[in-house]
Design an enzyme around this catalytic site. Structure first.
Site, short mmCIF file in Angstrom:
data_model
loop_
_atom_site.label_atom_id
_atom_site.label_comp_id
_atom_site.label_asym_id
_atom_site.label_seq_id
_atom_site.Cartn_x
_atom_site.Cartn_y
_atom_site.Cartn_z
N ASP A 9 31.18 -12.51 -20.13
CA ASP A 9 31.92 -13.72 -20.45
C ASP A 9 33.02 -13.85 -19.40
O ASP A 9 33.76 -12.89 -19.15
CB ASP A 9 32.54 -13.64 -21.84
CG ASP A 9 31.49 -13.49 -22.93
OD1 ASP A 9 30.31 -13.78 -22.66
OD2 ASP A 9 31.86 -13.06 -24.04
N ASP A 129 25.23 -20.89 -33.41
CA ASP A 129 26.35 -20.00 -33.69
C ASP A 129 26.78 -20.21 -35.14
O ASP A 129 27.32 -21.26 -35.48
CB ASP A 129 27.51 -20.32 -32.74
CG ASP A 129 27.07 -20.31 -31.27
OD1 ASP A 129 26.07 -19.64 -30.96
OD2 ASP A 129 27.72 -20.98 -30.45
#
Length: 235
Positions: A9, A129
């Protein structure tokens, strides 16, 4: 068999690993290209990359993604703030194997379908998600939307490459996976990936046993709870 995908990330030019996506939590790991190279040298041929700044609409880390694409990975999947065809095309032009969309399919289905038509359904993954209540979170996990089952049904109506189920409740915590996820994975058409809370080899084996093809590892990987060379192979 299930394959491990280490995740990187990127925020403000640095590789980070946040807890449940909250800025300022977790780990600051350093140069994302160097970290990706080290992962490649350890024997991993596939990687999962998220541009957090782009996802939050505060910048872009495209230059680092471009350099990661030059390392030699066989598979690079990239997500974060892909809201237009131009952005999708740019990432593919850099050498990205597949893009990951999570918000767009649920707020602008027309643009989502346009991207599929233009770059090819086999280059698009959708990340669903979801939280403990099985609601999906969109817009940088700031808004709740439909339930996960509905989301899977919507995506299954198209021929995308596959779906990533991201269990936000445990994302970045290395506290274990969602053991109730079997009722969701059984519904997925295409490639099945899981992210969120993976903390041990037994977690990975469990996910493989219920039908996942890939598992995305982050916090536990960087804390060296899951970082053996053999994880670069199918388990």
């Amino acid at each position: 068999m299930i394959k491990v995908l280490p995740s990187i990330d990127i925020s403000e030019g640095k590789a980070v690993k946040r807890i449940r996506g909250v800025k300022g939590t977790g780990l600051i790991l350093g140069d994302p290209v160097k970290i990706a190279y080290n992962i490649y040298e350890e024997g991993y041929d596939s990687i999962h990359v998220i541009d957090l700044d782009s996802a939050e609409g505060v910048g872009s880390n495209e230059e680092y993604i471009k350099d990661i694409c030059k390392i030699g990975f066989k598979w690079i999947q990239v997500g974060g703030g892909i809201r237009s065809l131009d952005r999708a095309k740019k990432l593919i032009s850099l050498g990205v194997s597949a893009i990951i969309l999570s918000t767009l399919p649920f707020i602008n289905f027309k643009e989502f379908k346009h991207i599929l038509d233009e770059i090819g359904e086999n280059k698009v993954l959708v990340s669903i998600d979801y939280d403990n209540d099985r609601k999906i979170l969109i817009k940088g996990w700031k808004e709740r939307s439909i339930n996960a089952e509905q989301a899977i049904e919507t995506i299954n109506s198209l021929n995308v490459l596959g779906i990533i189920l991201t269990y936000i409740t445990n994302e970045g915590t290395a506290k274990g996976v969602d053991h109730k996820v079997k009722t969701l994975v059984d519904k997925i058409k295409g490639i099945r990936e899981y992210a969120g809370g993976v903390s041990s080899l037994s977690d990975i084996q469990f996910l493989g046993s219920i039908g996942f093809n890939y598992v995305i590892v982050g916090m536990a990987f960087y804390l060296n709870k899951l970082r053996e060379g053999r994880l670069g192979e199918d388990i």
